[in-house]
Scaffold this motif. Structure first.
Motif, PDB file in Angstrom:
ATOM      1  N   SER A  22      27.197  18.917  29.362  1.00  0.00           N
ATOM      2  CA  SER A  22      25.937  19.371  28.767  1.00  0.00           C
ATOM      3  C   SER A  22      26.032  20.819  28.301  1.00  0.00           C
ATOM      4  O   SER A  22      25.481  21.170  27.258  1.00  0.00           O
ATOM      5  CB  SER A  22      24.808  19.221  29.775  1.00  0.00           C
ATOM      6  OG  SER A  22      25.043  20.043  30.905  1.00  0.00           O
ATOM      7  N   LYS A  24      34.733  12.672  35.202  1.00  0.00           N
ATOM      8  CA  LYS A  24      33.400  12.487  35.766  1.00  0.00           C
ATOM      9  C   LYS A  24      32.329  12.975  34.808  1.00  0.00           C
ATOM     10  O   LYS A  24      31.414  12.242  34.422  1.00  0.00           O
ATOM     11  CB  LYS A  24      33.272  13.283  37.079  1.00  0.00           C
ATOM     12  CG  LYS A  24      33.951  12.696  38.273  1.00  0.00           C
ATOM     13  CD  LYS A  24      33.590  13.541  39.498  1.00  0.00           C
ATOM     14  CE  LYS A  24      34.437  13.182  40.699  1.00  0.00           C
ATOM     15  NZ  LYS A  24      34.141  14.061  41.839  1.00  0.00           N
ATOM     16  N   SER A  25      32.430  14.234  34.447  1.00  0.00           N
ATOM     17  CA  SER A  25      31.370  14.850  33.665  1.00  0.00           C
ATOM     18  C   SER A  25      31.308  14.292  32.254  1.00  0.00           C
ATOM     19  O   SER A  25      30.222  14.041  31.729  1.00  0.00           O
ATOM     20  CB  SER A  25      31.589  16.364  33.611  1.00  0.00           C
ATOM     21  OG  SER A  25      30.610  16.958  32.806  1.00  0.00           O
ATOM     22  N   MET A  32      30.550   9.791  31.875  1.00  0.00           N
ATOM     23  CA  MET A  32      29.194   9.296  32.088  1.00  0.00           C
ATOM     24  C   MET A  32      28.229   9.868  31.065  1.00  0.00           C
ATOM     25  O   MET A  32      27.276   9.204  30.658  1.00  0.00           O
ATOM     26  CB  MET A  32      28.740   9.637  33.503  1.00  0.00           C
ATOM     27  CG  MET A  32      29.541   8.965  34.582  1.00  0.00           C
ATOM     28  SD  MET A  32      29.854   7.239  34.217  1.00  0.00           S
ATOM     29  CE  MET A  32      28.222   6.570  34.340  1.00  0.00           C
ATOM     30  N   ALA A  33      28.466  11.084  30.637  1.00  0.00           N
ATOM     31  CA  ALA A  33      27.565  11.688  29.651  1.00  0.00           C
ATOM     32  C   ALA A  33      27.615  10.925  28.333  1.00  0.00           C
ATOM     33  O   ALA A  33      26.572  10.626  27.745  1.00  0.00           O
ATOM     34  CB  ALA A  33      27.940  13.156  29.438  1.00  0.00           C
ATOM     35  N   VAL A  71      28.594   7.852  27.918  1.00  0.00           N
ATOM     36  CA  VAL A  71      28.046   6.507  28.141  1.00  0.00           C
ATOM     37  C   VAL A  71      26.529   6.553  28.078  1.00  0.00           C
ATOM     38  O   VAL A  71      25.886   5.666  27.489  1.00  0.00           O
ATOM     39  CB  VAL A  71      28.528   5.944  29.490  1.00  0.00           C
ATOM     40  CG1 VAL A  71      27.731   4.710  29.880  1.00  0.00           C
ATOM     41  CG2 VAL A  71      29.999   5.605  29.423  1.00  0.00           C
ATOM     42  N   ALA A  72      25.942   7.587  28.658  1.00  0.00           N
ATOM     43  CA  ALA A  72      24.486   7.734  28.578  1.00  0.00           C
ATOM     44  C   ALA A  72      24.048   7.879  27.122  1.00  0.00           C
ATOM     45  O   ALA A  72      23.065   7.264  26.694  1.00  0.00           O
ATOM     46  CB  ALA A  72      24.035   8.944  29.398  1.00  0.00           C
ATOM     47  N   GLU A  73      24.772   8.649  26.363  1.00  0.00           N
ATOM     48  CA  GLU A  73      24.425   8.809  24.949  1.00  0.00           C
ATOM     49  C   GLU A  73      24.586   7.502  24.186  1.00  0.00           C
ATOM     50  O   GLU A  73      23.832   7.216  23.249  1.00  0.00           O
ATOM     51  CB  GLU A  73      25.307   9.877  24.314  1.00  0.00           C
ATOM     52  CG  GLU A  73      24.958  11.286  24.689  1.00  0.00           C
ATOM     53  CD  GLU A  73      23.521  11.612  24.398  1.00  0.00           C
ATOM     54  OE1 GLU A  73      23.105  11.498  23.245  1.00  0.00           O
ATOM     55  OE2 GLU A  73      22.794  11.959  25.357  1.00  0.00           O
ATOM     56  N   THR A  80      23.812   4.669  24.844  1.00  0.00           N
ATOM     57  CA  THR A  80      22.702   3.723  24.908  1.00  0.00           C
ATOM     58  C   THR A  80      21.793   3.845  23.690  1.00  0.00           C
ATOM     59  O   THR A  80      21.014   2.941  23.409  1.00  0.00           O
ATOM     60  CB  THR A  80      21.869   3.946  26.175  1.00  0.00           C
ATOM     61  OG1 THR A  80      21.306   5.262  26.150  1.00  0.00           O
ATOM     62  CG2 THR A  80      22.725   3.785  27.423  1.00  0.00           C
ATOM     63  N   ARG A  81      21.883   4.949  22.977  1.00  0.00           N
ATOM     64  CA  ARG A  81      21.045   5.132  21.792  1.00  0.00           C
ATOM     65  C   ARG A  81      21.892   5.297  20.530  1.00  0.00           C
ATOM     66  O   ARG A  81      21.379   5.713  19.492  1.00  0.00           O
ATOM     67  CB  ARG A  81      20.143   6.368  21.939  1.00  0.00           C
ATOM     68  CG  ARG A  81      19.551   6.561  23.298  1.00  0.00           C
ATOM     69  CD  ARG A  81      18.333   7.455  23.250  1.00  0.00           C
ATOM     70  NE  ARG A  81      17.140   6.677  23.018  1.00  0.00           N
ATOM     71  CZ  ARG A  81      16.496   6.608  21.856  1.00  0.00           C
ATOM     72  NH1 ARG A  81      16.919   7.284  20.829  1.00  0.00           N
ATOM     73  NH2 ARG A  81      15.419   5.874  21.737  1.00  0.00           N
ATOM     74  N   ARG A  86      28.953   3.783  21.034  1.00  0.00           N
ATOM     75  CA  ARG A  86      29.332   2.764  22.010  1.00  0.00           C
ATOM     76  C   ARG A  86      30.575   2.024  21.536  1.00  0.00           C
ATOM     77  O   ARG A  86      31.474   1.729  22.326  1.00  0.00           O
ATOM     78  CB  ARG A  86      28.184   1.784  22.216  1.00  0.00           C
ATOM     79  CG  ARG A  86      28.538   0.689  23.214  1.00  0.00           C
ATOM     80  CD  ARG A  86      27.425  -0.343  23.294  1.00  0.00           C
ATOM     81  NE  ARG A  86      26.141   0.330  23.431  1.00  0.00           N
ATOM     82  CZ  ARG A  86      25.007  -0.155  22.956  1.00  0.00           C
ATOM     83  NH1 ARG A  86      25.012  -1.288  22.306  1.00  0.00           N
ATOM     84  NH2 ARG A  86      23.880   0.496  23.135  1.00  0.00           N
ATOM     85  N   ASP A  92      33.388  -5.961  35.012  1.00  0.00           N
ATOM     86  CA  ASP A  92      32.190  -5.198  35.367  1.00  0.00           C
ATOM     87  C   ASP A  92      32.133  -4.926  36.863  1.00  0.00           C
ATOM     88  O   ASP A  92      31.709  -3.844  37.295  1.00  0.00           O
ATOM     89  CB  ASP A  92      30.934  -5.961  34.916  1.00  0.00           C
ATOM     90  CG  ASP A  92      30.708  -5.861  33.412  1.00  0.00           C
ATOM     91  OD1 ASP A  92      31.055  -4.817  32.844  1.00  0.00           O
ATOM     92  OD2 ASP A  92      30.186  -6.823  32.818  1.00  0.00           O
ATOM     93  N   GLY A 144      32.702  -1.156  37.639  1.00  0.00           N
ATOM     94  CA  GLY A 144      31.406  -0.685  38.091  1.00  0.00           C
ATOM     95  C   GLY A 144      31.435  -0.193  39.515  1.00  0.00           C
ATOM     96  O   GLY A 144      30.851   0.853  39.836  1.00  0.00           O
TER      97      GLY A 144
END
Lengths: 205, 205
Positions: free
Chosen positions: B36, B105-106, B109-110, B112-114, B116-117, B122, B168, B172
């Motif tokens: 971030s 890590k940082s 996931m960041a 992957v979160a992005e 989603t939109r 993706r 998964d 996961g």
DNA sequence: AGCTTTCGCTACGAGTCGTAGCGTAATGCC
DNA sequence: GGCATTACGCTACGACTCGTAGCGAAAGCT
């Protein structure tokens, strides 16, 4: 929720209605903008409060999003469906339904990513989101033990490790399916997952 | 890597050394600042290139981080250890070792979160990171089938669904253990996980 | 009343973003 | 060698967000 009110008996109390409005506005902003493009100024405008009010109550965007997303998981329940398999399927479907919502997708993973560099944020996520989920695993296992589907626990330390393992497997699988594979964790998938979780990959005679 | 070079035979070629320097600088910035707080200007300074060069090659921060993190997964291998259980333990330990690194890590996931939109993001993650991991699952299953540890596939559609499910569950679980529970996926945990994955929760006679 | 805390509002410096423009460097083609 | 083409480094720019300070007004308690 976001801060303790230990000893402030006097003075104007904080508006609880503002709290609800802010968290709802945060979820709305998460749906429309996503977590990265979400700004506190925008949330304040949506909630009808001043931007300074947000900064007085929350340390930053991450903490606000955690609280806003945490409310989504309040509806998680574990109804007794008669068997361990049915209990697992029920709670996993609920968890998947929450994760399918865009505000959960975008918000949850973003704050988890941040939590890798922020110990306090990780603790906040743990107490307000993760622990509540893990309690369901404990409850489900206790029921299964009462039914005789699982053996009673012997070593408490070993038992705690097993619960942590199950939790990581269940929650991780659903999260990975929903966010990384980006496919729905529907009933068919949940049935297949539960079968593997209970019986394993290698077929038994 | 970040863009195709379909038909540019003439003109000054892009510096491949700059590519490597930029991606290495991105990983270094991920370690020190996290995703971030990472800025493209800072990455450019670290890499010794101009900021405009970054914008000419990558559409934005997300795409850059995906490429930088993807290189971490190049070392994933699936050595034949003689049994399905040993193969799983080996590859999961490798995966856990990569995820334990702070830049993974940082960063992972960041984005992957992005994602989603952002459908394009993706897809980029899928082709450069996820599919490479999933191939290991396919390879491991083929070996287990050759050994007779798993039954041969019958329906190809059903077979594909099973591979997706296993992937998964495995990925996961490791991600959730590492990032959410924030505890190491060490050998002991991997052994327990593999046992549950192969034999299931309910003990068999 | 008086005290205390919160609220809304405005304004501010600091920092980042992404782009435009320009001159220069490095290649392929003739 | 000369030319066209593309990449590079550098500077500067407007727009935006951030987090905070200061102020007067509002809302509670005793």
């Amino acid at each position: 929720m976001q801060s303790r009110t230990p000893a402030s008996r006097t003075g104007r109390p904080r508006s609880v209605a503002a709290d609800a409005a802010i968290l709802a506005a945060t979820r709305a902003a998460l749906v429309e903008l996503g977590c990265s493009k979400l700004t506190l100024g925008d949330v304040a405008t949506r909630a009808g409060v001043a931007k300074t009010t947000l900064y007085r109550r929350w340390a930053g965007k991450n903490e606000l999003v955690v609280d806003a997303v945490a409310e989504l998981f309040d509806e998680l329940r574990l109804p007794d469906r008669g068997s361990l398999a049915a209990d697992i399927e029920g709670v996993v479907l609920q968890f998947a339904a929450i994760l399918a919502r865009p505000e959960a997708k975008s918000g949850l993973m973003a704050v988890v990513a941040e939590s890798t560099r922020d110990e306090a944020l990780r603790e906040r996520i743990r107490t307000s989101i993760v622990d509540r989920q893990k309690r369901l695993v404990l409850e489900g296992r206790a029921r299964a033990q009462a039914r005789g589907e699982l053996p009673p626990e012997t070593d408490p330390a070993e038992s705690a490790r097993t619960v942590d393992l199950i939790f990581d497997v269940v929650a991780g699988a659903v999260v990975h399916r929903t966010l990384v594979s980006a496919e729905p964790a529907d009933e068919e998938w949940v049935r297949s997952f539960t079968r593997v979780l209970l019986l394993g990959l290698t077929p038994q005679p």
